[in-house]
Design a protein around this motif. Sequence first.
Motif, mmCIF file in Angstrom:
data_model
loop_
_atom_site.group_PDB
_atom_site.id
_atom_site.type_symbol
_atom_site.label_atom_id
_atom_site.label_comp_id
_atom_site.label_asym_id
_atom_site.label_seq_id
_atom_site.Cartn_x
_atom_site.Cartn_y
_atom_site.Cartn_z
ATOM 1 N N UNK A 154 48.400 -29.998 11.407
ATOM 2 C CA UNK A 154 47.097 -29.333 11.378
ATOM 3 C C UNK A 154 46.103 -30.177 10.593
ATOM 4 N N UNK A 155 44.816 -29.870 10.765
ATOM 5 C CA UNK A 155 43.760 -30.553 10.008
ATOM 6 C C UNK A 155 43.342 -29.651 8.857
ATOM 7 N N UNK A 156 44.015 -29.801 7.724
ATOM 8 C CA UNK A 156 43.741 -28.970 6.556
ATOM 9 C C UNK A 156 42.972 -29.801 5.542
ATOM 10 N N UNK A 157 41.877 -29.301 5.008
ATOM 11 C CA UNK A 157 41.035 -30.121 4.128
ATOM 12 C C UNK A 157 41.682 -30.436 2.788
ATOM 13 N N UNK A 158 41.266 -31.551 2.199
ATOM 14 C CA UNK A 158 41.643 -31.995 0.853
ATOM 15 C C UNK A 158 43.023 -32.638 0.767
ATOM 16 N N UNK A 159 43.733 -32.766 1.879
ATOM 17 C CA UNK A 159 45.072 -33.362 1.822
ATOM 18 C C UNK A 159 45.231 -34.455 2.884
ATOM 19 N N UNK A 160 44.192 -35.251 3.072
ATOM 20 C CA UNK A 160 44.251 -36.285 4.112
ATOM 21 C C UNK A 160 45.376 -37.278 3.861
#
Length: 268
Positions: A154-160
Motif C-alpha cells: 500500500x501507499x502509506x505516508x511517512x514510511x517510504x
Amino acid sequence: MTTNFSLAGRKALVTGAARGIGAGIAKALADAGAAVMIGDVLAELSRDTAQTLSAGGATVRFTPLDVTSDDSWSAAVAATVSEFGGFDILVNNAGIEISALVTEVKADDLRRMFDVNVVGTLLGMKHALREMRPGGSAGKGGSVLNISSVAATIAFPAISGYSASKSAVDRATRIAAVESGKLGYGVRVNCLYPGLVPTDMGMKLAADIVACGLAATIEEAVGDVIGQTPLGRLGEVTDMADAAVFMCSDAARFITGIGLPVDGGMGT
C-alpha cells in the motif's frame, strides 16, 4: 494427535525474537512442537524471553545474532545446528522502521533500514539455504519465512524508506523460492505481510505519524489505520504467529514464493 500443523521435531531460528511479533512467533512455533533458537542483538531481553518460554516445557534457546553480519549469521546457524541437531525453519523477522516524509528522509536512516531489513534478510536466506539444502550441515530441506509488511502493498505516508525495504524483501523472497525449487534444495521460501500491530514498533509509527503532521493525536492515527482495515481492528501478535506456524508447517507444503497478507484486508 499429530496434524499437518504440527512442528514436532522441527528446529527453528527466529530473528528479532526478543520481543514483539518475533517473540510471539517463537512462542507459537514452540507451542506447535518446534525447538526454537532466538537470534537477536538484545541479549538480556532475549535470554528472559527464552527462559519464559522454556518455563512451560518448550525448548527455546538464545544465540547472539546481528543480522547485518555474515560472520554473525554463520555463528548463529552453527549454534542452532549444534544445540538442536538440525535446522529446518528460519523466520527472518528482525527489522527496523524509521519514519519520515519524503522531503525529510536521511541517507543514514535509509541505509540502516536497508541494512537490517534487506541485507539481513538476504544473508539469512543465504545461510539457511546453504545449510538446509542437500550436502548442508542440516541437509533435510525446510522452510524460510520472511516477515515483510502490508507497507509493501500500500501507499502509506511517512514510511517510504521502510515500504521500499519491505518491497525488496518480497522480491528477494520470490527469487529465492525459484532458485531453491530449480536447484532442488527442498526449501520453501515465503513471506508474510503483517498489518499494524500495537507493539512498541507499531505504536512508535503512530506517534511518528503525529510528529509528521499527518494526524493530530496517536488515537487519530490508529483510528485512520483501523478505518482502512475491512476487519475493523488492528492486528494482534497471535494473528501473525498463527500464520507463521501455518506457513512453516506441512499444511503449507505446496506453497512457495508467495506473500501472505495478514492485514485484516488493509492491503486489498
